[in-house]
Enzyme design. Structure first.
Site, mmCIF file in Angstrom:
data_model
loop_
_atom_site.group_PDB
_atom_site.id
_atom_site.type_symbol
_atom_site.label_atom_id
_atom_site.label_comp_id
_atom_site.label_asym_id
_atom_site.label_seq_id
_atom_site.Cartn_x
_atom_site.Cartn_y
_atom_site.Cartn_z
ATOM 1 N N ASN A 118 3.567 9.918 7.698
ATOM 2 C CA ASN A 118 4.357 8.859 7.078
ATOM 3 C C ASN A 118 3.561 7.565 7.119
ATOM 4 O O ASN A 118 2.602 7.425 7.891
ATOM 5 C CB ASN A 118 5.686 8.671 7.801
ATOM 6 C CG ASN A 118 6.589 9.900 7.695
ATOM 7 O OD1 ASN A 118 6.870 10.378 6.616
ATOM 8 N ND2 ASN A 118 7.003 10.423 8.845
ATOM 9 N N LYS A 119 3.963 6.616 6.313
ATOM 10 C CA LYS A 119 3.245 5.353 6.258
ATOM 11 C C LYS A 119 3.344 4.584 7.572
ATOM 12 O O LYS A 119 2.381 3.984 8.036
ATOM 13 C CB LYS A 119 3.765 4.487 5.097
ATOM 14 C CG LYS A 119 2.843 3.333 4.743
ATOM 15 C CD LYS A 119 1.495 3.826 4.265
ATOM 16 C CE LYS A 119 0.526 2.692 4.019
ATOM 17 N NZ LYS A 119 -0.846 3.168 3.779
ATOM 18 N N VAL A 120 4.512 4.599 8.190
ATOM 19 C CA VAL A 120 4.704 3.940 9.478
ATOM 20 C C VAL A 120 4.926 5.021 10.517
ATOM 21 O O VAL A 120 5.860 5.817 10.391
ATOM 22 C CB VAL A 120 5.885 2.949 9.469
ATOM 23 C CG1 VAL A 120 6.065 2.310 10.829
ATOM 24 C CG2 VAL A 120 5.679 1.887 8.391
ATOM 25 N N GLU A 127 0.862 -1.172 0.000
ATOM 26 C CA GLU A 127 0.000 0.000 0.000
ATOM 27 C C GLU A 127 0.901 1.224 0.000
ATOM 28 O O GLU A 127 1.667 1.445 0.933
ATOM 29 C CB GLU A 127 -0.916 -0.011 1.226
ATOM 30 C CG GLU A 127 -1.967 1.082 1.194
ATOM 31 C CD GLU A 127 -2.932 0.948 2.362
ATOM 32 O OE1 GLU A 127 -4.121 0.676 2.099
ATOM 33 O OE2 GLU A 127 -2.501 1.094 3.521
#
Length: 346
Positions: free
Chosen positions: A340-342, A141
């Site tokens: 951010n993604k994480v 993703e």
């Protein structure tokens, strides 16, 4: 130009089908842990926390077990030891790399809990830390706002519910991928979509409300509006909304009301829509069938699924609406500012 977020919304039927096929055989593994535990503790943050809210209602309403949401800071900041014997700790993280969630699951195990992980990260620290890892099959993703990783988490939690003895039909879950595909087509063809997007583009914020099994969907939709569209969005149970915050609903603050097409909370959602409109504000529906649509200013269709599994399809019209609204506001929905993604937290 199609955004990455919109492309990933379209990947959800296949991602859900893969996830359901992969995880249904794990029901006996969950059942083995269920026989040694009596209640469930969900550990999550962000969108995963909204998925956990769905898990809590599912477990309590259909499996008859007490379920609660953890406060990870008890483990990571206060470092308090609790007696978690008889507890099944279920940690949820899309990446499986959020250190706080991994640390909290380790803490729960050390306090006597049995452990399950729900993650899209095969081989991630979270998956390695759990006794049973339910690995979702969303694929990579790229867009920062979670779409397919969120709905596949809901699918994993549906499987968890089955393993914990929820008295629901497995066939309902198997129908979800086709219904999500239908929802995508219906939403994009709905004349209500541009109407709602245009209305929300002209206001500073909105209230998003649902109750019971749909409450997590309301929270997730509010989060998506905030992170992808930079609008104020308050996610509330309609019971809490009626206890005071409904005062903020006015001509400049419409209400988005989320409901399954059936279930015990639908009548209250319909009544709330009528009250909102009676106060001179707009009420926009997501799901709720013909009854909610009639009570609202405009409404997007919901999935033809039983209430227990409806959230897997119910969020999809909201995702499409958010992506369209972000582009209408000139915002790139794939890369919201400051995110951010994480996400790592203390």
């Amino acid at each position: 130009m199609t955004s990455q977020m919109r492309a990933e919304i379209g990947e959800q039927p296949d991602a859900l089908r893969r996830t359901i096929d992969a995880l249904l055989p794990r029901v006996p593994d969950i059942g083995a842990l269920a026989r040694e535990t009596r209640q469930v503790l969900f550990v999550a943050r962000g969108s995963s926390d909204n998925a956990a809210v769905y898990g809590r209602y599912l477990v309590e309403a259909h499996a008859g077990r007490l379920a609660t949401l953890a406060a990870p800071s008890i483990a990571t900041a206060y470092r308090r030891r609790l007696d978690l014997s008889g507890v099944l700790a279920v940690a949820i993280s899309q990446s499986g790399k959020t250190e706080e969630i991994v640390e909290t699951l380790d803490w729960a195990r050390d306090c006597g809990a049995r452990t399950v992980a729900v993650t899209n990260g095969a081989g991630s620290p979270l998956a390695e830390a759990a006794e049973v890892a339910l690995i979702t099959q969303a694929g990579a993703e790229i867009a920062v706002p979670a779409t397919k990783t969120y709905t596949t988490q809901l699918a994993a939690l549906s499987v968890l519910g089955l393993g914990l003895g929820a008295g629901v039909a497995e066939d309902d879950l198997r129908r979800v991928p086709d219904e999500v595909a239908r929802m995508i087509a219906l939403t994009e063809a709905s004349p209500a979509l541009p109407e709602i997007v245009e209305a929300l583009a002209k206001v500073p914020g909105t209230v998003v409300s649902g109750r019971g099994i749909a409450f997590g969907t309301a929270l997730e939709l509010a989060l998506k509006i905030k992170e992808a569209c930079y609008l104020h969005a308050m996610g509330l149970s309609y019971a809490d909304l009626l206890h005071g915050p409904i005062a903020v609903v006015d001509a400049q603050t419409p209400a988005l009301l989320v409901a399954a097409d059936s279930g015990p909370t639908l009548p209250g959602t319909v009544a709330l829509a009528r009250r909102v409109r009676g106060a001179g504000a707009s009420a926009f529906g997501v799901g709720g069938g013909a009854e909610l649509a009639e009570a609202c200013t405009a409404a997007l269709p919901g999935p033809a699924l039983p209430e227990w599994v409806a959230p897997l399809g119910l969020i999809v019209p909201g995702q499409i609406m958010v992506e369209s609204l972000a582009r209408r506001l000139g915002i790139d929905p794939d890369v919201p500012r400051g995110l951010n993604k994480v996400t790592q937290t203390d």
